[in-house]
Design a protein around this motif. Structure first.
Motif, PDB file in Angstrom:
ATOM      1  N   LEU A  81       8.638   5.361  -0.306  1.00  0.00           N
ATOM      2  CA  LEU A  81       7.338   5.404   0.349  1.00  0.00           C
ATOM      3  C   LEU A  81       6.458   6.398  -0.389  1.00  0.00           C
ATOM      4  N   VAL A  82       5.214   6.019  -0.616  1.00  0.00           N
ATOM      5  CA  VAL A  82       4.290   6.889  -1.346  1.00  0.00           C
ATOM      6  C   VAL A  82       2.931   6.906  -0.658  1.00  0.00           C
ATOM      7  N   LEU A  83       2.198   7.963  -0.905  1.00  0.00           N
ATOM      8  CA  LEU A  83       0.824   8.076  -0.418  1.00  0.00           C
ATOM      9  C   LEU A  83      -0.026   8.369  -1.645  1.00  0.00           C
ATOM     10  N   ASP A  84      -0.720   7.342  -2.138  1.00  0.00           N
ATOM     11  CA  ASP A  84      -1.480   7.501  -3.372  1.00  0.00           C
ATOM     12  C   ASP A  84      -2.866   6.874  -3.236  1.00  0.00           C
ATOM     13  N   ALA A  85      -3.465   6.520  -4.351  1.00  0.00           N
ATOM     14  CA  ALA A  85      -4.831   6.004  -4.373  1.00  0.00           C
ATOM     15  C   ALA A  85      -4.957   4.687  -3.597  1.00  0.00           C
ATOM     16  N   ARG A  86      -3.883   3.926  -3.521  1.00  0.00           N
ATOM     17  CA  ARG A  86      -3.946   2.673  -2.763  1.00  0.00           C
ATOM     18  C   ARG A  86      -4.219   2.932  -1.288  1.00  0.00           C
ATOM     19  N   ALA A 117     -11.265  -1.317  -4.211  1.00  0.00           N
ATOM     20  CA  ALA A 117     -10.798  -1.301  -5.601  1.00  0.00           C
ATOM     21  C   ALA A 117     -11.431  -0.164  -6.393  1.00  0.00           C
ATOM     22  N   VAL A 118     -12.715   0.043  -6.213  1.00  0.00           N
ATOM     23  CA  VAL A 118     -13.407   1.118  -6.927  1.00  0.00           C
ATOM     24  C   VAL A 118     -12.872   2.487  -6.487  1.00  0.00           C
ATOM     25  N   THR A 119     -12.635   2.643  -5.202  1.00  0.00           N
ATOM     26  CA  THR A 119     -12.087   3.906  -4.698  1.00  0.00           C
ATOM     27  C   THR A 119     -10.733   4.202  -5.334  1.00  0.00           C
ATOM     28  N   ALA A 120      -9.840   3.214  -5.318  1.00  0.00           N
ATOM     29  CA  ALA A 120      -8.513   3.411  -5.905  1.00  0.00           C
ATOM     30  C   ALA A 120      -8.612   3.667  -7.407  1.00  0.00           C
ATOM     31  N   ALA A 121      -9.494   2.935  -8.083  1.00  0.00           N
ATOM     32  CA  ALA A 121      -9.630   3.116  -9.533  1.00  0.00           C
ATOM     33  C   ALA A 121     -10.157   4.506  -9.866  1.00  0.00           C
ATOM     34  N   LEU A 122     -11.161   4.957  -9.142  1.00  0.00           N
ATOM     35  CA  LEU A 122     -11.723   6.292  -9.414  1.00  0.00           C
ATOM     36  C   LEU A 122     -10.721   7.400  -9.140  1.00  0.00           C
ATOM     37  N   LEU A 123      -9.955   7.248  -8.075  1.00  0.00           N
ATOM     38  CA  LEU A 123      -8.946   8.268  -7.765  1.00  0.00           C
ATOM     39  C   LEU A 123      -7.842   8.271  -8.822  1.00  0.00           C
ATOM     40  N   ARG A 124      -7.454   7.108  -9.304  1.00  0.00           N
ATOM     41  CA  ARG A 124      -6.450   7.058 -10.371  1.00  0.00           C
ATOM     42  C   ARG A 124      -7.015   7.639 -11.665  1.00  0.00           C
ATOM     43  N   LEU A 125      -8.284   7.359 -11.930  1.00  0.00           N
ATOM     44  CA  LEU A 125      -8.921   7.920 -13.114  1.00  0.00           C
ATOM     45  C   LEU A 125      -8.979   9.450 -13.040  1.00  0.00           C
ATOM     46  N   ALA A 126      -9.156   9.953 -11.816  1.00  0.00           N
ATOM     47  CA  ALA A 126      -9.185  11.401 -11.608  1.00  0.00           C
ATOM     48  C   ALA A 126      -7.791  12.034 -11.646  1.00  0.00           C
ATOM     49  N   GLY A 127      -6.767  11.195 -11.716  1.00  0.00           N
ATOM     50  CA  GLY A 127      -5.405  11.730 -11.827  1.00  0.00           C
ATOM     51  C   GLY A 127      -4.577  11.706 -10.569  1.00  0.00           C
ATOM     52  N   THR A 180       0.808  -1.210   0.000  1.00  0.00           N
ATOM     53  CA  THR A 180       0.000   0.000   0.000  1.00  0.00           C
ATOM     54  C   THR A 180       0.846   1.266   0.000  1.00  0.00           C
ATOM     55  N   PHE A 181       1.938   1.268   0.729  1.00  0.00           N
ATOM     56  CA  PHE A 181       2.689   2.502   0.936  1.00  0.00           C
ATOM     57  C   PHE A 181       4.076   2.516   0.314  1.00  0.00           C
ATOM     58  N   SER A 182       4.378   1.598  -0.607  1.00  0.00           N
ATOM     59  CA  SER A 182       5.702   1.633  -1.236  1.00  0.00           C
ATOM     60  C   SER A 182       5.603   1.379  -2.727  1.00  0.00           C
ATOM     61  N   THR A 183       6.539   2.001  -3.429  1.00  0.00           N
ATOM     62  CA  THR A 183       6.733   1.765  -4.848  1.00  0.00           C
ATOM     63  C   THR A 183       8.231   1.628  -5.042  1.00  0.00           C
ATOM     64  N   GLY A 184       8.675   0.422  -5.332  1.00  0.00           N
ATOM     65  CA  GLY A 184      10.117   0.195  -5.428  1.00  0.00           C
ATOM     66  C   GLY A 184      10.747   0.388  -4.065  1.00  0.00           C
TER      67      GLY A 184
END
Length: 103
Positions: free
Chosen positions: A61-66, A91-101, A54-58
């Protein structure tokens, strides 16, 4: 270290751990502390995997739609929603937030 060496070493370690389960005396495995640890270990491992995913990419640490999806899932669990509803809402929450940018 090549990939094959890492796979072979990990396989040997896994085999040694399996073998240790047969070699360890029953009185050690019956110890209340060992029983407590083995009971709680799966939940701790699952929690660590959720946090890492949830909180890492590579290596960052990140704070994103996940993270927002996780918050929605926690709220749904607190409201006693069925598990499949929790998963779909997250899943829908994360998808909508990613769709919103919001990545």
């Amino acid at each position: 270290m090549s990939t094959w060496v890492a796979v072979l070493v990990a396989s040997a370690v896994a085999y040694a751990l399996k073998l240790a389960g047969y070699v360890v005396p029953p009185r050690v495995l019956g110890n209340p502390r060992a029983t407590t640890v083995t009971t709680m270990l799966p939940a701790a491992l699952l929690a660590s995997l959720v946090v890492l995913q949830t909180f890492s990419t590579g290596t960052h640490l990140v704070l994103d739609a996940r993270a927002a999806g996780l918050v929605v899932a926690i709220l749904a669990l607190l409201l006693r929603a069925p598990f499949i509803v929790v998963v779909v809402l997250a899943a829908v929450t994360a998808a909508l937030l990613r769709l919103a940018g919001w990545h």
